[in-house]
Design an enzyme around this catalytic site. Structure first.
Site, short mmCIF file in Angstrom:
data_model
loop_
_atom_site.label_atom_id
_atom_site.label_comp_id
_atom_site.label_asym_id
_atom_site.label_seq_id
_atom_site.Cartn_x
_atom_site.Cartn_y
_atom_site.Cartn_z
CD GLU A 185 -3.09 -0.73 2.37
OE1 GLU A 185 -2.63 0.22 3.61
OE2 GLU A 185 -3.77 -1.71 2.13
CD GLU A 272 -4.57 -5.27 3.86
OE1 GLU A 272 -2.60 -5.78 3.16
OE2 GLU A 272 -4.72 -4.61 4.49
C1 IDC Z 1 -2.61 -3.76 10.80
C2 IDC Z 1 -2.69 -4.61 11.69
C3 IDC Z 1 -2.73 -3.81 12.78
C4 IDC Z 1 -0.78 -3.52 13.20
C5 IDC Z 1 -0.97 -2.40 12.39
C6 IDC Z 1 0.62 -1.77 11.66
O1 IDC Z 1 -3.90 -4.63 11.72
O2 IDC Z 1 -2.07 -5.05 14.42
O3 IDC Z 1 -0.31 -3.03 14.24
O4 IDC Z 1 -1.23 -2.98 10.70
O5 IDC Z 1 0.71 -0.54 10.93
C7 IDC Z 1 -3.77 -2.07 5.68
C8 IDC Z 1 -2.65 -2.98 5.88
C9 IDC Z 1 -1.63 -3.57 7.42
C10 IDC Z 1 -2.73 -2.78 8.49
C11 IDC Z 1 -4.51 -2.69 8.37
C12 IDC Z 1 -6.13 -2.61 9.77
O6 IDC Z 1 -1.63 -3.08 5.02
O7 IDC Z 1 -0.86 -3.63 7.49
O8 IDC Z 1 -2.75 -3.74 9.49
N1 IDC Z 1 -4.84 -1.65 6.68
O9 IDC Z 1 -5.19 -1.26 9.71
N2 IDC Z 1 -4.54 -1.07 4.70
C13 IDC Z 1 -5.40 -0.64 5.59
C14 IDC Z 1 -5.54 -1.27 7.16
#
Ligand code: IDC
Length: 352
Positions: A185, A272
């Site tokens: 992303e 995702e």
């Molecule tokens: C989130 C995880 C969380 C972690 C965080 C780190 O759920 O536990 O602490 O990342 O920055 C994304 C991302 C994905 C995110 C997720 C939710 O690809 O890594 O995971 N998210 O925020 N894009 C949109 C949402």
């Protein structure tokens, strides 16, 4: 017992013994559940054995027979933080009990202990390889995800990305079940032109080893601006462009964008999505998730659900505190995990 019937009896016992021996040879692993027992003990046809090498034809993913083909399954959480789910039994449950054909291995690049931010690169690569090996053994498709997030701009760790994809794609050049996702992303204002420039460096490195590998390219604004990719796609075949949604945040407006891009002929992969909001936490919105998945299924667009872990956040599929790595009962899953497992299990094509 006369001689004849004694002979028949001996033959019967010998037959029984060899059947038992054969079964135990075929089923060396203690099955996680009844379904696992069925599929592990018989030589099964797997998603990859049935669908082989994938290809992007026009705006869709197709299998080795040229038929449109949809991948769907779970994404791991960061493999540095939740390495325990890179397990054969876990993947087996996802294939046989959750009815999925694909798993995404998310390797953060810049978060705590990420590949380029203090993580042990050899250990992380070993985890990726183990994940690919289990997926291959089980005939599942697997996505190797270079999980750009905190780094915002894929150029920040481009040197490491080039070295990583060079090494990994050399290993899997003959694997039909491996897909590469080169930047999860990009965000915070990174332009599509800049992502294209990064992709133009990484794609040739992978293609030098595997000339028709299927590659997923992230898009601006946390992989939401697929319209920019549709307006100016990259000049390579076998590419899919990433669209990500979190159902309680991204609703009709993003679905309309997707429909417009489909009409323009853009090949998309929802590598995702979450059932909750974009923080990965907050309330689940299953009505919106259903609307999304209905649209994706209708267009046979592939998808992976975030995430396979037992973290105390709503997007984690396993209940916090549950230490089991496979064969989870519904009570051992989170609200999101229960819902998505049920969704996968009820898919009408009952896959493969
Ligand atoms: C989130 C995880 C969380 C972690 C965080 C780190 O759920 O536990 O602490 O990342 O920055 C994304 C991302 C994905 C995110 C997720 C939710 O690809 O890594 O995971 N998210 O925020 N894009 C949109 C949402």
């Amino acid at each position: 017992m006369n001689i004849l019937s004694r002979k028949a009896h001996t033959r019967y016992l010998a037959g029984l013994l060899s059947a038992v021996l054969l079964l135990s040879a075929l089923c060396p692993v203690q099955p996680a559940n009844a379904l696992g027992a069925l599929t592990q003990s018989a030589p099964v046809s797997t998603p990859a054995s049935l669908h082989g090498k994938l290809k992007v034809e026009k705006n869709r993913l197709t299998d080795c027979h040229g038929n449109p083909f949809q991948l769907y399954g779970m994404s791991t959480h960061g493999i540095a933080w939740f390495p325990q789910y890179i397990s054969r039994d876990t993947f087996c449950t996802l294939r046989d009990d959750w009815n999925t054909n694909c798993i995404r291995l998310a390797m953060y690049t810049d978060e705590y202990n990420g590949y380029c931010s203090g993580g042990n690169q050899e250990e992380l690569k070993t985890l990726v390889k183990r994940g690919v090996d289990y997926a291959t053994e089980l005939g599942m498709y697997v996505i190797i995800d270079w999980h750009v997030l905190n780094d915002r701009d894929p150029h920040v760790h481009k040197t490491e990305a080039l070295a990583f994809f060079k090494e990994i794609s050399a290993l899997y050049k003959d694997h039909d079940n491996v897909l590469y996702e080169i930047c999860n992303e990009p965000n915070s204002g990174v332009s599509w032109d800049s992502i294209k420039a990064y992709a133009r460096e990484v794609i040739p490195v992978i293609r030098a080893n595997d000339e028709d590998a299927v590659i997923i390219v992230g898009t601006p604004t946390w992989s939401q601006d697929i319209d920019q990719a549709a307006a100016s796609p990259l000049e390579y075949d076998n590419l899919l462009y990433a669209l990500h949604f979190y159902a309680n945040t991204h609703t009709d407006w993003l679905r309309q964008r997707l429909e417009a891009c489909i009409a323009q002929g853009l090949p998309v992969f929802v590598s995702e999505f979450g059932t909750c909001d974009a923080s990965g936490n907050g309330g689940n919105n299953f009505d919106e998730t259903s609307r999304w998945l209905e649209l994706l299924d209708r267009h046979q667009i592939s998808y992976c659900c975030w995430n396979l872990a037992n973290k105390a956040e709503s997007s984690s599929a396993i209940a916090p505190g549950c230490g089991r790595l496979s064969g989870w009962s519904p009570e051992e899953l989170s609200e999101s995990g229960r819902w998505i497992r049920e969704y996968f299990r009820l898919r009408s094509d009952a896959v493969r």
